[in-house]
Design an enzyme around this catalytic site. Structure first.
Site, short mmCIF file in Angstrom:
data_model
loop_
_atom_site.label_atom_id
_atom_site.label_comp_id
_atom_site.label_asym_id
_atom_site.label_seq_id
_atom_site.Cartn_x
_atom_site.Cartn_y
_atom_site.Cartn_z
N LYS A 1 0.78 -1.16 -0.05
CA LYS A 1 -0.33 -0.03 -0.20
C LYS A 1 0.81 1.24 -0.08
O LYS A 1 0.39 2.25 -0.65
CB LYS A 1 -0.78 0.00 1.26
CG LYS A 1 -2.01 -0.87 1.05
CD LYS A 1 -3.15 -1.00 2.11
CE LYS A 1 -4.40 -1.39 2.03
NZ LYS A 1 -5.36 -1.37 2.99
N ASP B 1 -10.03 3.29 1.62
CA ASP B 1 -10.32 2.83 3.25
C ASP B 1 -10.82 3.96 4.06
O ASP B 1 -11.64 3.75 5.03
CB ASP B 1 -9.04 2.17 3.63
CG ASP B 1 -8.65 1.04 3.32
OD1 ASP B 1 -9.50 0.06 2.68
OD2 ASP B 1 -7.36 0.51 3.29
P1 NAP Z 1 -0.72 -3.07 9.27
O1 NAP Z 1 -0.47 -1.70 8.53
O2 NAP Z 1 0.15 -4.36 9.21
O3 NAP Z 1 -0.91 -2.61 10.81
C1 NAP Z 1 -1.25 -3.22 11.74
C2 NAP Z 1 -1.44 -2.84 13.19
O4 NAP Z 1 -1.85 -3.68 14.09
C3 NAP Z 1 -0.11 -2.36 13.86
O5 NAP Z 1 -0.33 -0.98 14.41
C4 NAP Z 1 0.52 -3.34 14.71
O6 NAP Z 1 1.35 -2.77 15.95
C5 NAP Z 1 -0.98 -3.84 15.18
N1 NAP Z 1 -0.69 -5.12 15.51
C6 NAP Z 1 -0.41 -6.12 14.69
N2 NAP Z 1 -0.34 -7.60 15.63
C7 NAP Z 1 -0.62 -6.99 17.09
C8 NAP Z 1 -0.52 -7.69 18.12
N3 NAP Z 1 -0.50 -8.92 18.21
N4 NAP Z 1 -0.73 -6.87 19.17
C9 NAP Z 1 -0.91 -5.66 19.06
N5 NAP Z 1 -1.00 -4.84 17.77
C10 NAP Z 1 -0.77 -5.68 16.86
O7 NAP Z 1 -2.22 -3.59 8.82
P2 NAP Z 1 -3.36 -2.62 8.23
O8 NAP Z 1 -3.47 -2.63 6.92
O9 NAP Z 1 -3.56 -1.52 9.11
O10 NAP Z 1 -4.51 -3.56 8.69
C11 NAP Z 1 -4.87 -3.88 9.92
C12 NAP Z 1 -6.29 -4.77 10.00
O11 NAP Z 1 -7.38 -4.25 9.42
C13 NAP Z 1 -6.21 -6.15 9.34
O12 NAP Z 1 -6.55 -7.17 10.12
C14 NAP Z 1 -6.90 -5.85 8.17
O13 NAP Z 1 -7.49 -7.09 7.55
C15 NAP Z 1 -7.98 -4.95 8.69
N6 NAP Z 1 -8.40 -4.22 7.70
C16 NAP Z 1 -9.88 -3.94 7.10
C17 NAP Z 1 -10.43 -3.26 6.43
C18 NAP Z 1 -12.03 -3.10 6.09
O14 NAP Z 1 -12.35 -2.80 4.92
N7 NAP Z 1 -12.81 -3.68 6.92
C19 NAP Z 1 -9.78 -2.41 5.51
C20 NAP Z 1 -8.24 -2.56 5.84
C21 NAP Z 1 -7.61 -2.98 6.64
P3 NAP Z 1 2.95 -2.51 15.71
O15 NAP Z 1 2.93 -0.90 15.17
O16 NAP Z 1 3.37 -2.67 17.01
O17 NAP Z 1 3.49 -3.69 14.67
#
Ligand code: NAP
Length: 271
Positions: A69, A105
């Site tokens: 992204k 998003d």
């Molecule tokens: P990302 O860029 O990888 O960010 C993930 C975030 O979650 C980071 O802040 C990370 O913290 C935190 N995290 C991950 N594992 C963790 C754990 N075990 N304990 C505490 N914090 C944790 O991912 P993203 O693109 O933002 O997506 C995140 C989620 O949103 C995914 O599940 C995705 O499927 C969902 N999503 C949904 C939609 C929708 O339309 N509904 C759209 C986009 C994304 P750190 O900074 O400490 O690593």
């Protein structure tokens, strides 16, 4: 639908994308609107090569997901202002050979929230500081919401808080926190680890609104706890459909068949 020499090609790229529901959602939308178009999954780690292929083959539009992204931005010809501020895109429009990036998003999350509550003057804790948190943070700030970022890694959390000019708190500090709205943007609670919850139960107060952007399961442990404690709950499905509807509009110039898209995804999720 007949696939022929006029069929327009769209797709999603990321790694991995075997779980993506975007092909199901967009193909049902194309067929509901009678468009001669198909949407495929292009799984690759090589985003540079992927974009060269998109240009060379005239692929009309692409959804972009993890881990590309942000990395894709320098490869585009133009990036929409909001996506630039967010620092991540999830949609590419091929406008006669010019690749233009957008972040749907942000608007998807905004629409999902506005369906259920009036955001003006609200305070909000965003849990997470990844791509989704950035998109949601920027659009909420632009809509007058007062934000706090809570994240596991202080470095990433503080960097997002700085870009949003708002405070940062660690996950352990959340115990004492209060807000009108709480949004989980981390994968905590997603299948297969459905038993997990990103916050301590006591911070969920009656009357609060709680959104989880996870949509599998539809009701995460966080949302179930929030519902039991008298909070308004918003699941991740509505954001997913609205971000896809905005992509559809950018690609085709027509309004998306939102209810068809919702049924397609619900069927795939078996809910
Ligand atoms: P990302 O860029 O990888 O960010 C993930 C975030 O979650 C980071 O802040 C990370 O913290 C935190 N995290 C991950 N594992 C963790 C754990 N075990 N304990 C505490 N914090 C944790 O991912 P993203 O693109 O933002 O997506 C995140 C989620 O949103 C995914 O599940 C995705 O499927 C969902 N999503 C949904 C939609 C929708 O339309 N509904 C759209 C986009 C994304 P750190 O900074 O400490 O690593």
């Amino acid at each position: 639908m007949i696939i022929d020499q006029h069929t327009r090609l769209y797709g999603v790229t990321g790694y991995p994308i075997g779980h993506s529901l975007s092909p199901t959602m967009h193909n049902r939308a194309f067929s509901a609107k009678g468009l001669n178009a198909v949407y495929m999954a292009f799984e690759t780690r090589d985003i540079d090569g992927g974009l060269k292929g998109m240009r060379a083959l005239g692929i009309k539009g692409m959804s972009v997901t993890l881990p590309h992204k942000s990395a894709v931005i320098p490869l585009l010809d133009e990036v929409d202002g909001l996506a630039k501020r967010i620092g991540a895109i999830n949609t590419i429009v091929n406008d006669d050979g010019r690749l233009v990036g957008y972040n749907t998003d942000a608007v998807g999350a905004l629409k999902a929230l506005e369906e259920k509550l009036d955001l003006s003057g609200k305070t909000c804790i965003i849990i997470g500081a990844g791509g989704a948190a950035r998109a949601i943070g920027f659009i909420l700030k632009e809509n007058g919401v007062e934000l706090v970022v809570a994240n596991r890694s202080a470095e990433r959390g503080k960097a997002l808080a700085l870009s949003l000019s708002c405070p940062f708190m660690s996950l352990s500090e959340m115990e004492k926190a209060t807000a009108d709205l709480l949004i989980n943007t981390t994968p905590i609670g997603m299948i297969p680890r459905k038993d997990r919850c990103p916050v301590p139960e006591q911070i969920l107060k009656k009357g609060m609104a709680v959104m989880d952007i996870i949509y599998n399961p539809l009701e995460t442990r966080l949302l179930k706890m929030a519902r039991d404690r008298g909070c308004l709950t918003i699941n991740g499905l509505s954001m997913f459909i609205h971000q896809g509807a905005e992509q559809f509009r950018l690609w085709t110039g027509i309004e998306a068949p939102v209810s068809v898209m919702m049924s397609a995804v619900k069927e795939a999720l078996e809910v």
